[in-house]
Write a protein that holds these residues in place. Structure first.
Motif, PDB file in Angstrom:
ATOM      1  N   VAL A 190      48.210  60.119  70.858  1.00 28.17           N
ATOM      2  CA  VAL A 190      48.442  59.550  69.517  1.00 28.17           C
ATOM      3  C   VAL A 190      49.928  59.620  69.166  1.00 28.17           C
ATOM      4  O   VAL A 190      50.510  58.646  68.668  1.00 28.17           O
ATOM      5  CB  VAL A 190      47.584  60.281  68.452  1.00 28.17           C
ATOM      6  CG1 VAL A 190      47.985  59.869  67.041  1.00 28.17           C
ATOM      7  CG2 VAL A 190      46.104  60.007  68.692  1.00 28.17           C
ATOM      8  N   LYS A 191      50.571  60.755  69.456  1.00 27.60           N
ATOM      9  CA  LYS A 191      52.010  60.892  69.182  1.00 27.60           C
ATOM     10  C   LYS A 191      52.818  59.873  69.974  1.00 27.60           C
ATOM     11  O   LYS A 191      53.751  59.260  69.446  1.00 27.60           O
ATOM     12  CB  LYS A 191      52.489  62.305  69.520  1.00 27.60           C
ATOM     13  CG  LYS A 191      52.003  63.374  68.563  1.00 27.60           C
ATOM     14  CD  LYS A 191      52.499  64.739  69.024  1.00 27.60           C
ATOM     15  CE  LYS A 191      51.902  65.867  68.224  1.00 27.60           C
ATOM     16  NZ  LYS A 191      52.332  67.191  68.733  1.00 27.60           N
ATOM     17  N   LEU A 192      52.471  59.694  71.247  1.00 28.17           N
ATOM     18  CA  LEU A 192      53.193  58.732  72.082  1.00 28.17           C
ATOM     19  C   LEU A 192      53.004  57.305  71.585  1.00 28.17           C
ATOM     20  O   LEU A 192      53.945  56.505  71.619  1.00 28.17           O
ATOM     21  CB  LEU A 192      52.762  58.851  73.548  1.00 28.17           C
ATOM     22  CG  LEU A 192      53.325  60.044  74.295  1.00 28.17           C
ATOM     23  CD1 LEU A 192      52.623  60.226  75.636  1.00 28.17           C
ATOM     24  CD2 LEU A 192      54.823  59.894  74.496  1.00 28.17           C
ATOM     25  N   GLU A 193      51.801  56.989  71.135  1.00 27.12           N
ATOM     26  CA  GLU A 193      51.573  55.653  70.577  1.00 27.12           C
ATOM     27  C   GLU A 193      52.454  55.435  69.351  1.00 27.12           C
ATOM     28  O   GLU A 193      53.021  54.352  69.173  1.00 27.12           O
ATOM     29  CB  GLU A 193      50.092  55.464  70.221  1.00 27.12           C
ATOM     30  CG  GLU A 193      49.211  55.301  71.441  1.00 27.12           C
ATOM     31  CD  GLU A 193      47.736  55.166  71.103  1.00 27.12           C
ATOM     32  OE1 GLU A 193      47.053  54.416  71.810  1.00 27.12           O
ATOM     33  OE2 GLU A 193      47.259  55.810  70.140  1.00 27.12           O
ATOM     34  N   ASN A 194      52.582  56.454  68.527  1.00 35.65           N
ATOM     35  CA  ASN A 194      53.432  56.351  67.335  1.00 35.65           C
ATOM     36  C   ASN A 194      54.913  56.285  67.704  1.00 35.65           C
ATOM     37  O   ASN A 194      55.677  55.535  67.088  1.00 35.65           O
ATOM     38  CB  ASN A 194      53.169  57.515  66.379  1.00 35.65           C
ATOM     39  CG  ASN A 194      51.812  57.434  65.727  1.00 35.65           C
ATOM     40  OD1 ASN A 194      51.271  56.345  65.511  1.00 35.65           O
ATOM     41  ND2 ASN A 194      51.233  58.575  65.422  1.00 35.65           N
ATOM     42  N   GLU A 195      55.323  57.079  68.690  1.00 39.10           N
ATOM     43  CA  GLU A 195      56.729  57.105  69.108  1.00 39.10           C
ATOM     44  C   GLU A 195      57.157  55.789  69.739  1.00 39.10           C
ATOM     45  O   GLU A 195      58.260  55.317  69.502  1.00 39.10           O
ATOM     46  CB  GLU A 195      56.969  58.234  70.116  1.00 39.10           C
ATOM     47  CG  GLU A 195      56.874  59.620  69.531  1.00 39.10           C
ATOM     48  CD  GLU A 195      56.845  60.711  70.601  1.00 39.10           C
ATOM     49  OE1 GLU A 195      57.202  60.435  71.774  1.00 39.10           O
ATOM     50  OE2 GLU A 195      56.459  61.850  70.259  1.00 39.10           O
ATOM     51  N   THR A 196      56.299  55.215  70.556  1.00 40.95           N
ATOM     52  CA  THR A 196      56.666  54.018  71.321  1.00 40.95           C
ATOM     53  C   THR A 196      56.220  52.720  70.659  1.00 40.95           C
ATOM     54  O   THR A 196      56.668  51.645  71.059  1.00 40.95           O
ATOM     55  CB  THR A 196      56.045  54.063  72.729  1.00 40.95           C
ATOM     56  OG1 THR A 196      54.624  54.047  72.616  1.00 40.95           O
ATOM     57  CG2 THR A 196      56.524  55.280  73.501  1.00 40.95           C
ATOM     58  N   LYS A 197      55.332  52.833  69.695  1.00 39.29           N
ATOM     59  CA  LYS A 197      54.733  51.653  69.048  1.00 39.29           C
ATOM     60  C   LYS A 197      53.958  50.794  70.052  1.00 39.29           C
ATOM     61  O   LYS A 197      53.839  49.586  69.900  1.00 39.29           O
ATOM     62  CB  LYS A 197      55.795  50.796  68.338  1.00 39.29           C
ATOM     63  CG  LYS A 197      56.657  51.542  67.358  1.00 39.29           C
ATOM     64  CD  LYS A 197      55.881  52.025  66.170  1.00 39.29           C
ATOM     65  CE  LYS A 197      56.796  52.644  65.135  1.00 39.29           C
ATOM     66  NZ  LYS A 197      56.391  53.943  64.689  1.00 39.29           N
TER      67      LYS A 197
END
Length: 162
Positions: free
Chosen positions: A118-125
């Protein structure tokens, strides 16, 4: 595949063998940007452990990673180990390239992996599916595990190089 601008400013899509492209990218990052010349002495089992603790890796995962890193040191020596980690460049360390190993790891660290996804999805869009297109032949658990490992371990190494 990557985009290339010609002398007239036109964007062209260049299809290339991924390995060749990654090698050229590594040469750029590590040669031109001087990463290759930076001191590798800051990459030790101790500093890796401390950085992973700071980044809230699960305690047992840290221990597991350190055991694997120690095996690399025994095989390649300290400098070989350091170069190996510097050259990861958002790739999964060797022991975790196995779909079976990655899937087992997901079973042990599912909650942490899902939170990191979830964090990576938010960081990378980008969705995790988009971020793992290069390993889409693996099952979902292995893909998520490898995504998290390659990003988080590479981030730790890059921070230690700063």
């Amino acid at each position: 595949m990557f985009y290339n601008n010609d002398s007239e400013g036109t964007s062209n899509i260049v299809v290339t063998n991924r390995g060749v492209f990654v090698n050229k990218l590594n040469k750029f990052f590590y040669g031109f940007l001087g990463v290759e010349n930076k001191k590798l002495d800051g990459i030790t089992l101790y500093t890796l452990e401390q950085k992973m603790i700071d980044k809230k890796f699960p305690e047992n995962l840290i221990e597991e990673l350190l055991v694997e890193f120690n095996k690399i040191i025994n095989e390649r020596g300290e400098r070989g180990f350091q170069k190996c980690l510097v050259n990861l460049n958002y790739q999964v360390p060797e022991p975790y390239k196995s779909e079976l190993n990655a899937e087992k790891m997901y079973g042990y660290y599912r909650k942490w992996i899902e939170n990191e996804v979830v964090k990576l999805e938010n960081e990378t869009k980008l969705s995790w599916e988009e971020q793992t297109e290069d390993i889409e032949d693996l099952n979902i658990k292995a893909r998520k595990t490898q995504l998290v490992l390659r990003h988080r371990i590479s981030n730790v190494v890059l921070e230690l190089l700063d």
